[in-house]
Design a protein around this motif. Structure first.
Motif, PDB file in Angstrom:
ATOM      1  N   LEU A  47      -2.219   0.047  -2.519  1.00  0.00           N
ATOM      2  CA  LEU A  47      -1.380  -1.095  -2.860  1.00  0.00           C
ATOM      3  C   LEU A  47      -2.220  -2.359  -2.931  1.00  0.00           C
ATOM      4  O   LEU A  47      -3.224  -2.481  -2.227  1.00  0.00           O
ATOM      5  CB  LEU A  47      -0.291  -1.270  -1.793  1.00  0.00           C
ATOM      6  CG  LEU A  47       0.613  -0.060  -1.573  1.00  0.00           C
ATOM      7  CD1 LEU A  47       1.468  -0.258  -0.327  1.00  0.00           C
ATOM      8  CD2 LEU A  47       1.475   0.171  -2.792  1.00  0.00           C
ATOM      9  N   PRO A  48      -1.816  -3.315  -3.753  1.00  0.00           N
ATOM     10  CA  PRO A  48      -2.580  -4.560  -3.832  1.00  0.00           C
ATOM     11  C   PRO A  48      -2.551  -5.317  -2.513  1.00  0.00           C
ATOM     12  O   PRO A  48      -1.658  -5.130  -1.692  1.00  0.00           O
ATOM     13  CB  PRO A  48      -1.870  -5.354  -4.935  1.00  0.00           C
ATOM     14  CG  PRO A  48      -0.534  -4.732  -5.084  1.00  0.00           C
ATOM     15  CD  PRO A  48      -0.634  -3.325  -4.599  1.00  0.00           C
ATOM     16  N   ASP A  49      -3.566  -6.167  -2.333  1.00  0.00           N
ATOM     17  CA  ASP A  49      -3.635  -7.019  -1.148  1.00  0.00           C
ATOM     18  C   ASP A  49      -2.338  -7.807  -1.067  1.00  0.00           C
ATOM     19  O   ASP A  49      -1.913  -8.427  -2.025  1.00  0.00           O
ATOM     20  CB  ASP A  49      -4.828  -7.962  -1.269  1.00  0.00           C
ATOM     21  CG  ASP A  49      -5.037  -8.797  -0.019  1.00  0.00           C
ATOM     22  OD1 ASP A  49      -4.394  -8.508   1.008  1.00  0.00           O
ATOM     23  OD2 ASP A  49      -5.835  -9.734  -0.081  1.00  0.00           O
ATOM     24  N   GLY A  50      -1.699  -7.732   0.055  1.00  0.00           N
ATOM     25  CA  GLY A  50      -0.411  -8.402   0.197  1.00  0.00           C
ATOM     26  C   GLY A  50      -0.150  -8.784   1.630  1.00  0.00           C
ATOM     27  O   GLY A  50      -1.059  -9.037   2.406  1.00  0.00           O
ATOM     28  N   ASP A  51       1.101  -8.757   1.975  1.00  0.00           N
ATOM     29  CA  ASP A  51       1.557  -9.133   3.300  1.00  0.00           C
ATOM     30  C   ASP A  51       0.912  -8.238   4.366  1.00  0.00           C
ATOM     31  O   ASP A  51       1.031  -7.018   4.308  1.00  0.00           O
ATOM     32  CB  ASP A  51       3.079  -8.995   3.326  1.00  0.00           C
ATOM     33  CG  ASP A  51       3.695  -9.380   4.647  1.00  0.00           C
ATOM     34  OD1 ASP A  51       2.967  -9.744   5.584  1.00  0.00           O
ATOM     35  OD2 ASP A  51       4.929  -9.314   4.733  1.00  0.00           O
ATOM     36  N   PRO A  52       0.228  -8.818   5.352  1.00  0.00           N
ATOM     37  CA  PRO A  52      -0.380  -8.013   6.419  1.00  0.00           C
ATOM     38  C   PRO A  52       0.654  -7.192   7.196  1.00  0.00           C
ATOM     39  O   PRO A  52       0.326  -6.189   7.811  1.00  0.00           O
ATOM     40  CB  PRO A  52      -1.030  -9.047   7.341  1.00  0.00           C
ATOM     41  CG  PRO A  52      -1.102 -10.300   6.560  1.00  0.00           C
ATOM     42  CD  PRO A  52      -0.044 -10.233   5.515  1.00  0.00           C
ATOM     43  N   GLY A  92      -9.309  -5.858   0.199  1.00  0.00           N
ATOM     44  CA  GLY A  92      -8.038  -6.219   0.793  1.00  0.00           C
ATOM     45  C   GLY A  92      -6.902  -5.268   0.480  1.00  0.00           C
ATOM     46  O   GLY A  92      -5.817  -5.382   1.043  1.00  0.00           O
ATOM     47  N   ALA A  93      -7.110  -4.326  -0.441  1.00  0.00           N
ATOM     48  CA  ALA A  93      -6.066  -3.374  -0.803  1.00  0.00           C
ATOM     49  C   ALA A  93      -5.675  -2.533   0.408  1.00  0.00           C
ATOM     50  O   ALA A  93      -6.521  -2.177   1.239  1.00  0.00           O
ATOM     51  CB  ALA A  93      -6.524  -2.473  -1.930  1.00  0.00           C
ATOM     52  N   LEU A  94      -4.387  -2.219   0.514  1.00  0.00           N
ATOM     53  CA  LEU A  94      -3.883  -1.373   1.588  1.00  0.00           C
ATOM     54  C   LEU A  94      -3.828   0.063   1.087  1.00  0.00           C
ATOM     55  O   LEU A  94      -3.235   0.337   0.038  1.00  0.00           O
ATOM     56  CB  LEU A  94      -2.475  -1.824   2.018  1.00  0.00           C
ATOM     57  CG  LEU A  94      -1.765  -0.938   3.038  1.00  0.00           C
ATOM     58  CD1 LEU A  94      -2.535  -0.903   4.357  1.00  0.00           C
ATOM     59  CD2 LEU A  94      -0.344  -1.425   3.255  1.00  0.00           C
ATOM     60  N   VAL A  95      -4.446   0.982   1.826  1.00  0.00           N
ATOM     61  CA  VAL A  95      -4.427   2.404   1.478  1.00  0.00           C
ATOM     62  C   VAL A  95      -3.578   3.107   2.517  1.00  0.00           C
ATOM     63  O   VAL A  95      -3.807   2.987   3.722  1.00  0.00           O
ATOM     64  CB  VAL A  95      -5.847   3.005   1.467  1.00  0.00           C
ATOM     65  CG1 VAL A  95      -5.793   4.501   1.132  1.00  0.00           C
ATOM     66  CG2 VAL A  95      -6.728   2.265   0.484  1.00  0.00           C
ATOM     67  N   VAL A  96      -2.569   3.845   2.036  1.00  0.00           N
ATOM     68  CA  VAL A  96      -1.690   4.627   2.912  1.00  0.00           C
ATOM     69  C   VAL A  96      -1.917   6.090   2.557  1.00  0.00           C
ATOM     70  O   VAL A  96      -1.774   6.477   1.404  1.00  0.00           O
ATOM     71  CB  VAL A  96      -0.207   4.273   2.698  1.00  0.00           C
ATOM     72  CG1 VAL A  96       0.656   5.057   3.667  1.00  0.00           C
ATOM     73  CG2 VAL A  96       0.019   2.784   2.836  1.00  0.00           C
ATOM     74  N   VAL A  97      -2.301   6.892   3.537  1.00  0.00           N
ATOM     75  CA  VAL A  97      -2.541   8.300   3.335  1.00  0.00           C
ATOM     76  C   VAL A  97      -1.401   9.069   3.974  1.00  0.00           C
ATOM     77  O   VAL A  97      -1.060   8.840   5.138  1.00  0.00           O
ATOM     78  CB  VAL A  97      -3.889   8.733   3.949  1.00  0.00           C
ATOM     79  CG1 VAL A  97      -4.135  10.213   3.730  1.00  0.00           C
ATOM     80  CG2 VAL A  97      -5.036   7.902   3.391  1.00  0.00           C
ATOM     81  N   GLY A  98      -0.785   9.963   3.204  1.00  0.00           N
ATOM     82  CA  GLY A  98       0.346  10.720   3.720  1.00  0.00           C
ATOM     83  C   GLY A  98       0.307  12.168   3.301  1.00  0.00           C
ATOM     84  O   GLY A  98      -0.443  12.551   2.412  1.00  0.00           O
TER      85      GLY A  98
END
Length: 100
Positions: A47-52, A92-98
């Motif tokens: 996801l793009p860099d966004g809300d922490p 800054g991108a958020l990576v979520v692994v599922g």
């Protein structure tokens, strides 16, 4: 629409993310790809860099589901996935692994 994201990344401009009773629409450069780690399949959603707060919400919830769109066209709709890892990339991108 793809059944499961393979190793070739899918790129979209919008993701609808559901985390428990919380849902959000996130726009920007979004990537989804399947990865294998020790023979097990995982999905990485970038996801793009966004809300922490996004990272904390995902870690606490433990499960999530998403729908990836490009230009309004649905590319992929995930089943509910268990959060296995969250991390920030250097940009800054958020990576979520599922995994299912």
């Amino acid at each position: 629409m793809t059944d499961f994201p393979g190793p070739t990344p899918m790129h979209g401009d919008t993701v609808e993310l559901t985390v428990g009773a919380f849902w959000a629409t996130i726009t920007g450069k979004i990537t989804s790809r399947g990865v294998l780690v020790d023979g097990r399949g995982f999905v990485e959603l970038v996801l793009p860099d966004g809300d922490p707060q996004q990272r904390r919400v995902l870690e606490r919830a433990g499960t999530y589901q998403y729908r990836l769109y490009d230009g309004g066209v649905l590319l992929y709709s995930s089943p509910y996935l268990q959060v296995r890892e969250t991390r920030r990339e250097s940009d800054g991108a958020l990576v979520v692994v599922g995994s299912p």
